[in-house]
Structure formats: C-alpha cells, structure tokens
Design a protein around this motif. Structure first.
Motif, PDB file in Angstrom:
ATOM      1  N   THR A 107     -14.801  -1.034   6.178  1.00 19.77           N
ATOM      2  CA  THR A 107     -14.288  -1.791   5.237  1.00 19.77           C
ATOM      3  C   THR A 107     -13.667  -0.799   4.220  1.00 19.77           C
ATOM      4  O   THR A 107     -13.669   0.137   3.997  1.00 19.77           O
ATOM      5  N   SER A 108     -12.535  -1.548   3.343  1.00 20.72           N
ATOM      6  CA  SER A 108     -11.850  -0.860   2.613  1.00 20.72           C
ATOM      7  C   SER A 108     -12.481  -0.228   1.253  1.00 20.72           C
ATOM      8  O   SER A 108     -12.115   0.612   0.568  1.00 20.72           O
ATOM      9  N   ASP A 109     -13.857  -0.991   0.985  1.00 21.73           N
ATOM     10  CA  ASP A 109     -14.640  -0.358  -0.136  1.00 21.73           C
ATOM     11  C   ASP A 109     -15.572   0.505   0.394  1.00 21.73           C
ATOM     12  O   ASP A 109     -16.391   1.017  -0.518  1.00 21.73           O
ATOM     13  N   GLU A 110     -15.577   1.181   1.363  1.00 24.29           N
ATOM     14  CA  GLU A 110     -16.389   2.204   2.127  1.00 24.29           C
ATOM     15  C   GLU A 110     -17.853   1.833   1.974  1.00 24.29           C
ATOM     16  O   GLU A 110     -18.739   2.551   1.642  1.00 24.29           O
ATOM     17  N   ASN A 118       0.648  -1.193  -0.111  1.00 24.18           N
ATOM     18  CA  ASN A 118       0.072  -0.072  -0.066  1.00 24.18           C
ATOM     19  C   ASN A 118       0.876   1.448  -0.131  1.00 24.18           C
ATOM     20  O   ASN A 118       1.836   1.303   0.619  1.00 24.18           O
ATOM     21  N   ASN A 167      -6.169   5.362   0.733  1.00 28.06           N
ATOM     22  CA  ASN A 167      -5.420   4.325   0.066  1.00 28.06           C
ATOM     23  C   ASN A 167      -5.179   4.866  -1.444  1.00 28.06           C
ATOM     24  O   ASN A 167      -5.907   4.687  -2.266  1.00 28.06           O
ATOM     25  N   LYS A 168      -3.718   4.988  -1.738  1.00 32.61           N
ATOM     26  CA  LYS A 168      -3.713   5.503  -3.223  1.00 32.61           C
ATOM     27  C   LYS A 168      -3.962   4.599  -4.298  1.00 32.61           C
ATOM     28  O   LYS A 168      -4.492   5.022  -5.557  1.00 32.61           O
ATOM     29  N   GLU A 169      -4.215   3.216  -4.079  1.00 32.42           N
ATOM     30  CA  GLU A 169      -4.530   2.489  -5.012  1.00 32.42           C
ATOM     31  C   GLU A 169      -5.861   2.308  -5.479  1.00 32.42           C
ATOM     32  O   GLU A 169      -6.513   1.967  -6.517  1.00 32.42           O
ATOM     33  N   THR A 170      -6.631   2.511  -4.379  1.00 31.59           N
ATOM     34  CA  THR A 170      -8.113   2.685  -4.398  1.00 31.59           C
ATOM     35  C   THR A 170      -8.902   3.938  -4.409  1.00 31.59           C
ATOM     36  O   THR A 170     -10.123   3.941  -4.825  1.00 31.59           O
ATOM     37  N   GLN A 171      -8.127   4.775  -4.077  1.00 27.56           N
ATOM     38  CA  GLN A 171      -8.668   6.380  -3.844  1.00 27.56           C
ATOM     39  C   GLN A 171      -9.719   6.240  -2.814  1.00 27.56           C
ATOM     40  O   GLN A 171     -10.681   7.040  -2.863  1.00 27.56           O
ATOM     41  N   LYS A 172      -9.918   5.282  -1.723  1.00 24.32           N
ATOM     42  CA  LYS A 172     -10.909   5.127  -0.748  1.00 24.32           C
ATOM     43  C   LYS A 172     -10.312   5.393   0.696  1.00 24.32           C
ATOM     44  O   LYS A 172      -9.099   5.442   0.824  1.00 24.32           O
ATOM     45  N   GLN A 207      -9.569   4.993   4.449  1.00 31.48           N
ATOM     46  CA  GLN A 207      -8.977   3.838   4.872  1.00 31.48           C
ATOM     47  C   GLN A 207     -10.003   3.243   6.097  1.00 31.48           C
ATOM     48  O   GLN A 207     -10.707   4.108   6.722  1.00 31.48           O
TER      49      GLN A 207
END
Length: 608
Positions: free
Chosen positions: A546-549, A470, A505-510, A512
C-alpha cells in the motif's frame, strides 16, 4: 559474424591490425545489431539456453532467480510484471531482436505471456536506454535475441520435462547452415494443471491451469560477401486461467496470440555497416469473465515498423551511428471504449563514440521522437568506460529517458485521459568492477528522477482515471560478486547479488508499493566430468503493498532455495532432476496469490 564484426570495428582503437582478423570471425548473425555496441559501455547480464533449463517453468521464474529484475506475479503462471530499480513494468522495455514489443494497450509486457524457450540469448540491461530502445526503457530493458550461424552444418536439440502439478514443458530446435545460407526453427509447448496447494493458507490454486505454444523460424542468406538478407518470426498462442478461492466462484480466463516478423538487409564493410529493418508485430487478447460465456473484453494491436541503423568510422578512433525509425501503431478494443485508433511515431538518433585508447572510450547520443498528439522531449545519453588496471575498471552513464502514454492511458473508457504528458526521467549510475584471481566484484550506485509519472487513481467512487501527478525518485545499489574456476575435470562457478532499492513518492515521502528495499540472489554450479550440480537461492525483504506503508498489509521477508543435478552421457544425452523451493517456504510476490511450495521436475535433453 555481423555482431562480432560490429564489435571488432567499434574496438578498432585497439590497433588497426584487428581489421586483418575480420574474416576469421564472420560466423554469426544476431538480429539486434545494437547489442554489441551497448555492451561496450553498459553491463548486460546474459542468460544462455542452458541457464534457462534451470528455471524452466516460465520466464518469471528465470528472471527472479537469475537477474536483478523484480517480478510481481499473481500466482504461478498468472499475470506477471517485471521491473528494474524500483520502477514499474511500464518503465521496463521488452525488446525482441532489437524491436520494442511492449503492449500498445498496457504499455508493458506480461512476461508469463512471453515465451521462455526459443531464444539464443536473453540479455538483462539495468538503466535507461530510450535513445536506442525507445519508449519505456527507463528502469531497464529485457532483450530476447536470436542468432544464426554460418558454415556449421546440421544441429538439433530436444528438451522434455515433466513436473509437479501435471506440468509438461517440451522444446525442439533444429538448424542447418553452410557458407552462404543459415536456417533455424524451434517449437515449444508448455501445459500445466497448476493446482498446487499451500497449507499455510489452506489454499488450493483452483482454476490456475494454463498452456502456451511457440514457434520460431529464422533464415539468413549472404547475397554478396558483405551483404545478408535475413528473416526472423515468432508465433505465440496461450490460454491463462485466473485462480479462484472457492469452487463456487465464477471461473475466468485470458487468451492471447501474438505474431512478430522481422526482415533485415545488412551491409558490412571495414569502415561502415548499415542495417535496414522492416517489422510487423501483432497482439490479440480476449478476457472471459465467465469461461462458459462470450468474451467480456479484448483488443487487437498492430505495429508496422521501419528502422535504419547506419554505423561509420570517420577515423579508426571516431565512430558515428545514426538511427532513424518510423512506426504506425494501431489498436482496436472490444467493450473497452477504445475504437479504431492509430498513432504515427518517428524518431531520429545520433550517437558518437570516441576510442581514446584501447582502455578508454566515450559515447554520447541524442534523440528526438515525434509522437502524434504527444509533445516529446529531446533525449540524451552520455557514457564512458575506463580500464584503469588489469584488476579495476569503471564506467558511468547519464541519460534522459521517457515513456509516452499507452492506448489504455489515453482512450480507455471510463478513465482514459487525452491530456496526458509523457513520463520523463533523468538517471545516472556509476559502475566499478574489481577482478582478483577468479573473483569479480561489480558495484553500481544509481539515482533516477521521474516527472509526470502516469498513475491510475480513483476519480469517483465508481471508476479510476489516468493522471500525471506523481513525482518520484529512485536510488539504490546493485552489486554482484562472481567466482569462476576450472581445474582438471572440475568446474566451479559461484555468484551472489545484492540489490538495494528506494522508490520514493515525493508527495508522501513513502516507499512505492511492491518495491522491496532489500533483495538478493545467489547460485553455485559445480561440474565434474559428466555430472552437474546447481543450487540457487533468493532472498526478498519486507515489501509494502500500500502507498501508506501499512505494515499489516505488507509481504513478509522470505528465502527460497532451488537445487538440481544432471548427468550427460556421450556429450549428447542429459538426464536431470530438480527440486524447487527446497525449504518449503510460504511466499508470495503480490497479496492474495501465494507461489508453490516444494515441487519437483525430471527432464531429458538430447543434442545432435
């Protein structure tokens, strides 16, 4: 006093006449010799023992209501993790008397397995500090400090509290000092059945009982007018049961014992000071998957620490500070795949402080760590503070910080990864303070970029593994407004804080998980002669888990209010009553584990 002496020397640019006042303030020894220097460039929120009595259940509750630290607690008294500015508990350094005491195994501290009482001051410092306080000081640091007075005679304090859920907190402290010798000892015992009910979920905190015992002792002796030999130790023992949802479920528990001991030889003269320390810390923990059976896992971690802190004024306006440290970290796991492991860690830091005028100062520092089998980066820090007018001052801080992998990250089986890199971060913040009348407003925007973030993710369907994958950025705003006024027999103190945190999280732009974007707290303390009344509130915004909001899994916003009243008679005897969660709010900081609704406590304190 050694800490005041350091502060006095570091402020020598105010005028050399201050040196003549040195002897008058030589009254206190504080074991964290760097804290006075840190406060010259960074804001540190200090919590006194009297403040701690307002939130006496545990250290989690204290930090939740009286600091910008976010607390993720698995139910009252359960596993609890502190974090700053949207980072993680592994990126938070817990510092005991200047020594970093994060676990060798987890790389973090469980603050519900850390004593609340027994310190003379708890300091909260947001922002990076790895140049001084080492691995993990990325988001911020929590400082548990002890001090010893000289020439103060005998003093003692007794605090006893009974509270809801069959809870009892008891603390006793005694001290004696003369011109050359100082001694202080304290002990604390806390126990709770902790069986609170939350009607919103038809939930009872079954098997939530806990106890903890702490003993602290400190001694200092002046071997010469400019030299002291000092010793500070802490012994801690606790048992922590983990909640279950049904009586038929298997009951589990966690036991831990820790020992910390520090000896220091300090030399102080008008132009230089040197603090040579040797410390030993040990943690022992055992997890029982069934409290009626043998332990399921556990471990023992030991640290041998040697540290020298040399401070010298080249000229009254220019100060150089050199810090050298060497550690041997040892660990032995039980049924975790971690055998007998050992790691040597060394570091060398240099800091230069320039006092241009009494209102303008700068500090620059570099540090190189030498961690066995780890390629560690060169760290740096740059700070400045300017008092522009009587009502406005500003400070800035830029630093590179890091965290090297813990024993679990590397050796745990299955899942450890021996190829992990240390986490590194670049952070910058700018603080502006405005003072008008009794009001003081402090505003701090910040930005932090972290690379090689260590995360545990599913490797197969059966186990998780540690990876450097990450990249994350953290930015936001910390603000605090305070008002303080005394008139006649009245005293009023007001405070309110607002904290905005983006943790991306720069990979998902979500955002944390477990980072609320909006938080705030406030308090009011009013005193009239022998009476004291306080109220404190906490607001927490929507928190994704969760990491997907995923909104359906998120923790809803909540507001919690506490209040209390106390009376002091003959300046020695205090009786108080507190109501926690006056609003009877259903709230939680992690999924599945609600915290108590309205509850009560009565306490008494004697000072003599």
């Amino acid at each position: 006093m050694d800490i005041k002496r350091s502060l006095l020397l570091l402020c020598s640019s105010y005028g050399s006449f201050l040196f003549g006042q040195e002897k008058a303030v030589d009254t206190i020894y504080i074991f964290d010799s760097q804290m006075s220097k840190v406060k010259l460039f960074h804001h540190v929120n200090s919590i006194t023992p009297q403040d701690a009595e307002k939130n006496s259940s545990n250290l989690s509750e204290l930090l939740r209501f009286q600091s910008p630290v976010f607390i993720k607690e698995n139910g009252r008294g359960g596993v609890s993790s502190p974090s700053f500015r949207g980072t993680t508990a592994q990126q938070t350094a817990l510092v005991w008397n200047g020594i970093n005491i994060n676990s060798n195994f987890l790389g973090q501290a469980d603050i519900n397995n850390t004593a609340l009482f027994g310190y003379d001051q708890i300091g909260i410092k947001p922002g990076g500090g790895s140049v001084i306080y080492g691995s993990g000081a990325i988001g911020g640091s929590i400082h548990l400090n002890n001090e010893l007075d000289f020439n103060k005679g005998f003093h003692a304090n007794l605090f006893s509290e009974v509270a809801s859920f069959d809870t009892s907190n008891n603390f006793v402290k005694g001290s004696y000092s003369n011109e050359k010798f100082s001694f202080k000892a304290s002990g604390n015992y806390s126990v709770s059945k902790n069986d609170y009910k939350v009607s919103d979920l038809r939930y009872t905190n079954l098997n939530g009982n806990y106890y903890n015992t702490t003993f602290n002792v400190g001694i200092s002796y002046k071997v010469a007018p400019n030299q002291k030999i000092s010793w500070q130790s802490q012994f801690y023992d606790s048992s922590q049961h983990f909640p279950i949802y049904e009586e038929t479920e298997t009951k589990t528990k966690y036991r831990t014992q820790s020992t910390r001991s520090l000896i220091s030889w300090d030399i102080n003269t008008l132009k230089l000071s040197n603090s040579l320390k040797a410390a030993y810390t040990e943690e022992n923990f055992e997890y029982y998957g069934n409290i009626k059976a043998q332990k399921s896992s556990g471990g023992t971690g030991k640290n041998y620490i040697f540290k020298d802190d040399f401070n010298y004024f080249i000229v009254p306006k220019l100060n150089v500070n050199v810090i050298a440290e060497f550690q041997v970290n040892k660990g032995e796991g039980y049924l975790s795949g971690i055998g007998n492991v050992s790691r040597n860690v060394g570091s060398f830091s240099g800091l230069l402080r320039y006092f241009a005028t009494k209102d303008l100062r700068f500090e620059g520092g570099i540090k190189k760590d030498f961690v066995e089998d780890i390629n560690s980066p060169l760290l740096f820090s740059l700070s400045g503070k300017w008092k522009a007018t009587d009502w406005y001052n500003a400070s800035f801080n830029v630093s590179k910080n890091f965290r090297y992998p813990s024993f679990n990250d590397i050796y745990y089986e299955p899942g450890g990864n021996r190829d992990l890199k240390p986490e590194t971060s670049i952070q910058v913040d700018l603080t502006q303070e405005f003072s008008v009348g009794g009001f003081k407003l402090r505003v701090t925007p910040y930005y932090m970029d972290v690379v090689d973030l260590i995360v545990w993710m599913p490797a197969t369907a059966s186990y998780w593994k540690a990876f450097n994958i990450n990249k994350a950025e953290f930015y936001g705003l910390e603000s605090q407004l305070n008002f303080d006024k005394k008139w006649g027999n009245h005293a009023l103190n007001l405070g309110a804080g607002y904290y905005y945190s983006k943790s991306i999280n720069k990979e998902t732009q979500k955002q944390q998980p477990y980072v609320p974007m909006h938080r705030g707290n406030a308090h009011i303390d009013y005193g009239y002669r022998f009476l004291r009344i306080f109220a404190q509130g906490l607001v927490n915004g929507l928190t994704y888990t969760t990491s997907d909001e995923k909104r359906t899994e998120a923790i809803d916003p909540y507001f919690v209010l506490n209040t209390g009243i106390s009376a002091t008679v003959l300046k020695k005897y205090t009786l108080g009553f507190k109501v926690n969660n006056v609003t009877n709010t259903y709230y939680r900081t992690v999924s599945f584990y609600p915290l108590p609704k309205r509850n009560y406590s009565v306490y008494a304190s004697i000072n003599f």
